[in-house]
Design a protein around this motif. Structure first.
Motif, short mmCIF file in Angstrom:
data_model
loop_
_atom_site.label_atom_id
_atom_site.label_comp_id
_atom_site.label_asym_id
_atom_site.label_seq_id
_atom_site.Cartn_x
_atom_site.Cartn_y
_atom_site.Cartn_z
N ALA A 650 0.67 -1.12 -0.14
CA ALA A 650 -0.11 -0.07 -0.33
C ALA A 650 0.53 1.04 -0.19
CB ALA A 650 -1.51 0.08 1.16
N LEU A 651 2.27 0.91 1.14
CA LEU A 651 2.60 2.36 0.49
C LEU A 651 3.53 2.61 -0.54
CD1 LEU A 651 3.96 1.72 4.62
CD2 LEU A 651 2.60 3.72 3.93
N ARG A 652 3.63 1.60 -0.56
CA ARG A 652 4.05 1.69 -2.88
C ARG A 652 3.52 1.95 -3.81
NH1 ARG A 652 9.25 -2.49 -0.82
NH2 ARG A 652 11.02 -0.87 -0.58
N GLY A 653 1.45 2.05 -3.12
CA GLY A 653 1.28 2.01 -4.67
C GLY A 653 0.06 1.99 -4.85
N ASP A 654 0.45 0.24 -4.33
CA ASP A 654 -0.16 -0.44 -5.32
C ASP A 654 -1.40 -1.41 -4.09
OD1 ASP A 654 -0.89 -3.09 -5.93
OD2 ASP A 654 0.45 -4.00 -5.18
N HIS A 655 -2.21 -0.66 -4.21
CA HIS A 655 -3.85 -0.92 -3.06
C HIS A 655 -4.39 -1.36 -2.76
CE1 HIS A 655 -6.03 1.32 -6.14
NE2 HIS A 655 -5.06 2.07 -6.25
N ALA A 656 -4.84 -2.22 -4.11
CA ALA A 656 -5.78 -2.73 -4.83
C ALA A 656 -4.83 -4.44 -4.37
CB ALA A 656 -5.63 -3.37 -5.85
N THR A 687 -4.36 2.31 5.21
CA THR A 687 -3.95 3.40 4.47
C THR A 687 -3.89 3.14 2.44
OG1 THR A 687 -1.87 2.43 5.93
CG2 THR A 687 -1.02 3.03 3.68
N ALA A 688 -3.99 1.42 2.64
CA ALA A 688 -4.09 1.35 0.29
C ALA A 688 -5.87 2.56 0.72
CB ALA A 688 -4.80 -0.30 1.04
N ALA A 689 -6.96 2.37 1.05
CA ALA A 689 -7.73 3.74 0.92
C ALA A 689 -7.50 4.95 1.05
CB ALA A 689 -9.21 3.54 2.13
N PHE A 690 -6.47 4.87 2.15
CA PHE A 690 -5.66 6.50 1.75
C PHE A 690 -4.74 6.86 0.26
CE2 PHE A 690 -3.19 9.95 2.25
CZ PHE A 690 -3.17 10.60 3.43
N ALA A 692 -5.57 4.89 -2.62
CA ALA A 692 -6.36 5.00 -3.29
C ALA A 692 -7.32 6.30 -3.52
CB ALA A 692 -7.77 3.69 -3.32
N GLY A 693 -7.32 6.92 -2.16
CA GLY A 693 -8.33 8.35 -2.69
C GLY A 693 -9.35 8.51 -1.95
N ASP A 694 -9.66 6.78 -1.41
CA ASP A 694 -10.66 7.10 -0.18
C ASP A 694 -10.69 7.18 0.99
OD1 ASP A 694 -13.35 6.08 0.48
OD2 ASP A 694 -13.33 3.71 -0.32
N HIS A 695 -10.63 8.46 1.10
CA HIS A 695 -10.68 8.98 2.64
C HIS A 695 -11.35 8.75 3.12
CE1 HIS A 695 -7.93 11.86 0.02
NE2 HIS A 695 -7.22 10.88 0.38
N ALA A 696 -12.81 8.69 3.36
CA ALA A 696 -14.03 8.47 3.95
C ALA A 696 -13.13 6.68 4.63
CB ALA A 696 -14.99 8.44 3.47
N GLU A 828 11.07 9.23 -2.06
CA GLU A 828 11.82 8.56 -3.09
C GLU A 828 12.76 7.20 -2.98
OE1 GLU A 828 13.96 11.40 -5.36
OE2 GLU A 828 11.80 11.87 -7.01
N ARG A 829 13.62 7.32 -1.54
CA ARG A 829 14.37 6.67 -1.73
C ARG A 829 13.94 5.46 -0.77
NH1 ARG A 829 16.14 4.54 3.83
NH2 ARG A 829 15.47 6.62 5.16
N LEU A 830 12.38 5.50 0.11
CA LEU A 830 11.60 4.00 0.19
C LEU A 830 10.70 3.33 -0.61
CD1 LEU A 830 10.55 5.47 3.79
CD2 LEU A 830 12.51 3.33 3.31
N ASP A 831 11.05 4.29 -2.10
CA ASP A 831 9.97 4.02 -3.21
C ASP A 831 8.30 4.17 -2.78
OD1 ASP A 831 9.42 3.09 -5.24
OD2 ASP A 831 9.31 0.92 -5.39
N ALA A 832 8.29 4.78 -1.48
CA ALA A 832 6.64 5.46 -1.26
C ALA A 832 6.30 5.95 -2.34
CB ALA A 832 6.63 5.74 0.48
N ARG A 833 5.70 5.80 -3.55
CA ARG A 833 4.79 6.77 -5.01
C ARG A 833 4.03 7.60 -4.04
NH1 ARG A 833 9.28 7.05 -7.37
NH2 ARG A 833 8.65 9.61 -7.29
N PRO A 834 3.15 7.17 -4.21
CA PRO A 834 2.55 7.98 -3.68
C PRO A 834 2.51 9.73 -3.05
CG PRO A 834 1.73 6.49 -2.91
CD PRO A 834 3.16 5.79 -3.15
N TRP A 835 3.13 8.98 -1.97
CA TRP A 835 3.74 10.11 -1.20
C TRP A 835 4.96 10.84 -1.42
CZ3 TRP A 835 1.64 6.05 1.03
CH2 TRP A 835 1.40 6.31 1.72
N ALA A 836 5.92 10.82 -2.88
CA ALA A 836 6.69 10.70 -3.48
C ALA A 836 6.28 11.87 -4.84
CB ALA A 836 7.81 9.72 -4.33
#
Length: 921
Positions: A650-656, A687-690, A692-696, A828-836
């Motif tokens: 999830a942290l690296r962007g693969d929320h599904a 974290t996966a929902a966040f 994905a943009g599903d903040h609720a 970027e170092r962690l490859d946390a793509r959504p946050w990068a």
């Protein structure tokens, strides 16, 4: 249209075949002329070739292709063109073909007569025309399974067709046994070998069975099946029917089902008696040494006797070894013999192995007809030698068999207890529970009974039965508090792990009450661990001195000290210490061959690495922990390691993928009885929902880590508190700040004043995000103050990002840029793509200049290459980097060899400058 992948979720019947499925996708894509249009699948019987063929056919239909299939039949292998007729029958009679071609096909398939001999070339061209004509109307997938049994005429025609598919919207998939690929397809086309499943995938397949095998039988199935999917399924079915025996080395002898007999033992009954007798010696020996067999049967020409078995493909004799085609051939041979025949073979081998006491003891045990003190003593001595070599599973098996052969009940109990201890270190909790549960019926010695209950409690806790484990262990500790304080303290230390995982307030209160009864025990590490578990946040001021005293007294070779203090430092947020101690623990465990505690310690190490920002190493450790736990049946680790992997996805962007993995991890698990896992599951899904943009939904998931009471409280007394920062971040985007503020205020009030730097930073970040006033700035700065928070880089980067966003919204872009740049570098170092991506967007909005060529070059590094490069830039040697990241020095050198050209540098000394150019301005 190109399909990126064939979906194969857990339970769909295909596990561990990602590479093979990818090649099938490439084949189906090639129907549009994008690559080779023929693929040959090979593998041993039962490897799953037909399952893959079925999946390809299903996917082909889903893409709108017409699927034509044939399965070779041994009974029809002598019928000319029967295979190609079965394959193409749906296309016949080919009314749109030229008359001559249609007539050729009719004659070939026996629907018309002719005076002239049938010309082979005309037949092949007619088949090609038939396929071309059908493919022009609808793309074709031609599927040939069990090709080793096709008639030769069909093989010739299909070989001709396969070489001429270019330009035709058709592809051909052919599957055959690896030793019997038809001659026309053995060299000229791409091959994919369907090999054995990995141990982790094999474990997952066992878990998917109606009655998943557990304990020692599980390991024996994994060994005997050797990664063969059909064997894994069929042996599990045999075990579920309750029919088991014992091989000469103590391994479970699982009877072969009819399907396995057909695959692995069909040739046995037709072999000469001398051959079957020689094969039984091979099966009973357990090793392939020809010299051993010759000594055991001096009056027999063993090599000559084995020749029929070698011709039948059951064995291969080479270089002084007799190698069985598959482990299940051994089982088949052994089970086909009567007990007198097996006993004779074992006694012959025992006589031949007088100079090998370990193997001799096992053969004598296999030949025993009653309890035998001498054989039992020999096995016990063998177990001691095995344990000294780190072979705990072998020691457990030898001691269990020794106990069965021991005439005296009290000594039998001691050996069973020793076997249970060895099985614990070997990583088999169910086996530990089975053996330790038998000790109480053999002895009245309170010490032995207490130690057996301690092991039984450990087994229960590892298998997610925390309530039972705590009840059992606390009872033992209370009973032994006055008479055996060391045993009582050790039991409390073991119970503490289940108390933590359970999270129940009553268990913590009982742990504290019974601990107060123990006096005179001298084990600082156990004392620090169980007390830290009781209240790590509220009693930190008292716990840190206990921890420091235990660290000073710690032995670097004591597994007990290392394990307890690894947990203590982790729970008290001494994360760097935890990584060091748990890493050291793993080193000791590897040397000792103690797979049992490997899984639990490896999971703890994975968590500490994740929190310290070593995500690549954390993911690797979590994967290792998972397969160890899956094989051993340590359900707590199986679930926990999967949840950590889901969190990282999830942290690296693969929320599904993260959602799917988290859901699969907890399927069938009652999380109400394991609150630590419940909170970690909610965090992964939130974290996966966040992402994905599903903040609720993200807010609801994170909110569920706290109660819905008037004054919300943590669901898990330790783990929930670390969710507060992310809870606040989701609340801001979901419009739930008032509710989140109620949670943060209530939890903060319930925590003690002496918080760890990490927890203090989390609380400051949460308060800043939920603040409506300029007071937010003070809390952001407090969350980032000092170097202590550097130990948790991702959490610090989140505070940098959110503070930078806060500053930019107040038109303080110049002040925002350093914070946003620091956040981007870490992400970027962690490859946390959504946050990068978010940090990069904020940097651009804050007026930061575009990244230069050096930044682009650094961005081309993988997460692991970046991590290794940064450590090398700090002056660490390859060996130092390897130790820190749990890699080999050779692997580190390999990655650096790829890093240098990517960065455009030639020397290690240039790394620091090349990496520093990537810092945003």
């Amino acid at each position: 249209m190109t399909h990126a992948a064939i979906e194969h979720p857990a339970g769909a019947g295909i596990l561990g075949r990602t590479a093979e499925l990818s090649r099938l996708v490439e084949l189906l894509d090639a129907v549009h002329g994008t690559g080779p249009q023929v693929l040959v699948l090979t593998g041993e019987p039962g490897a799953g070739k037909s399952t893959l063929v079925d999946r390809a056919a299903d996917e082909g239909r889903a893409r709108g292709m017409r699927v034509l299939r044939v399965r070779g039949s041994e009974a029809e292998s002598g019928l000319g063109l029967s295979g190609v007729h079965q394959l193409l029958h749906p296309l016949l009679p080919g009314r749109t073909l030229a008359g001559r071609q249609r007539e050729t096909l009719q004659r070939a398939f026996g629907t018309a007569a002719g005076e002239e001999a049938l010309d082979q070339l005309s037949l092949c061209l007619s088949v090609l025309a038939l396929v071309d004509e059908a493919a022009a109307r609808q793309p074709l997938l031609l599927v040939v399974d069990d090709a080793q049994w096709l008639d030769l005429g069909s093989v010739d025609v299909l070989g001709f067709l396969a070489r001429r598919l270019e330009g035709t919207p058709a592809v051909l998939l052919l599957a055959a046994r690896e030793e019997a690929v038809p001659a026309r397809f053995d060299r000229d086309f791409p091959h994919v070998t369907v090999g054995p499943l990995s141990r982790a995938a094999a474990g997952l397949l066992l878990d998917a069975q109606p009655a998943p095998p557990r304990g020692r039988a599980r390991t024996q199935i994994l060994q005997q099946a050797a990664g063969n999917p059909l064997a894994l399924i069929e042996l599990s079915r045999a075990l579920a029917l309750g029919r088991t025996g014992t091989l000469q080395d103590g391994a479970a002898a699982l009877p072969l089902t009819a399907r396995l007999e057909k695959l692995f033992a069909a040739d046995l009954p037709g072999l000469p008696a001398a051959t079957r007798e020689a094969l039984l010696l091979v099966a009973a020996a357990g090793t392939g040494s020809l010299a051993d067999l010759l000594r055991a049967a001096p009056s027999t020409d063993v090599v000559e006797a084995l020749a029929p078995a070698e011709r039948a493909g059951l064995v291969r004799v080479a270089d002084g070894q007799v190698l069985l085609r598959h482990p299940l051939v051994r089982s088949a041979v052994y089970q086909a013999a009567s007990f007198p025949e097996r006993r004779k073979a074992h006694l012959a081998l025992a006589a031949a192995l007088a100079d090998q006491p370990d193997r001799r003891a096992w053969h004598l045990a296999a030949a025993a007809t009653d309890r035998d003190a001498d054989v039992a003593d020999a096995l016990a001595e063998s177990a001691e030698r095995a344990r000294a070599r780190g072979g705990h599973a072998a020691a457990a098996a030898a001691l269990e068999r020794a106990a069965e052969l021991t005439p005296t009940p009290d000594l039998r109990a001691r050996r069973l207890l020793q076997a249970s201890q060895a099985a614990m270190f070997a990583g088999h909790p169910q086996w530990v529970g089975e053996m330790s549960g038998r000790v109480g019926g053999l002895t009245e010695d309170p010490r032995l009974r207490g130690e057996a209950l301690l092991l039984g409690g450990w087994a229960l806790g590892v298998t997610l039965r925390h309530d039972e484990a705590v009840g059992l262990l606390l009872g033992v500790a209370e009973a032994a508090a006055a008479s055996a304080p060391d045993l009582a303290l050790g039991t409390l230390s073991t119970a503490a792990t289940s108390v933590y995982n359970s999270g129940a307030p009553f268990h913590r209160a009982e742990l504290e009450r019974i601990g107060a009864l123990i006096e005179g025990a001298d084990d600082p590490a156990a004392l620090a661990w169980y007390r830290a578990v009781i209240d790590p946040h509220g009693q930190r001021a008292r716990l840190v001195p206990l921890m420091e005293h235990a660290l000073a007294a710690m032995s670097d070779e004591s597994l007990g000290d290392l394990t307890a203090l690894g947990g203590t430092t982790w729970i008290l947020d001494e994360t760097e210490q935890a990584v060091r101690i748990l890493g050291r623990t793993m080193d000791v465990l590897r040397r000792a061959g103690s797979a049992g505690t490997n899984a639990t310690v490896m999971q703890a190490l994975a968590l500490a690495l994740y929190e310290s920002g070593s995500w690549t190493a954390a993911e690797s450790a979590a994967q290792d922990a998972f397969w160890m736990a899956t094989e051993g049946g340590a359900d707590n680790v199986t679930v926990g390691s999967c949840l950590l992997q889901a969190t990282l996805r999830a942290l690296r962007g693969d929320h599904a993928g993260a959602r799917a993995q988290a859901a699969e991890a907890v399927r069938g698990v009652d999380l109400r009885r394991s609150l630590s896992l419940q909170v970690r599951h909610r965090y992964a899904v939130g974290t996966a929902a966040f992402v994905a943009g599903d903040h609720a939904d993200a807010y609801e998931q994170l909110r569920a880590t706290f109660t819905r009471d008037y004054r919300p409280a943590p669901v898990h007394y330790h783990a929930s508190a670390y969710c507060l920062g992310d809870l606040a971040a989701a609340a801001v985007r979901a419009g739930r700040t008032d509710d989140a503020r109620t949670v943060v205020d209530a939890v903060e009030e319930g925590l003690g004043p002496d918080r760890s730097p990490r927890l203090a930073a989390v609380l400051h970040r949460a308060t800043a995000l939920l603040s409506d006033s300029e007071d937010a700035e003070r809390h952001f700065r407090a969350a980032l103050a000092g170097s202590a928070v550097d130990c948790w880089p991702f959490e610090k980067a989140l505070a940098h990002l959110e503070f930078g966003e806060w500053l930019r919204r107040r038109r303080r872009s110049a002040e925002a840029r350093p914070h946003l740049g620091a956040a981007l570098e870490c992400f970027e170092r962690l490859d946390a793509r959504p946050w990068a991506d978010r940090a990069a967007s904020e940097l651009r909005a804050a007026g930061a200049p575009a990244a230069g060529a050096a930044a682009v070059a650094v961005s081309e590094l993988t997460a692991q290459e970046r991590q290794i490069a940064e450590l090398a830039a700090q002056g660490l040697t390859n060996r130092d980097i390897a130790a820190r990241l749990y890699l080999s020095p050779r692997t580190v050198g390999y990655h650096l060899h790829k890093v240098f050209p990517k960065l455009g540098i030639r020397a290690r000394a240039q790394l620091r400058d090349a990496l520093s150019k990537d810092q945003p301005g």
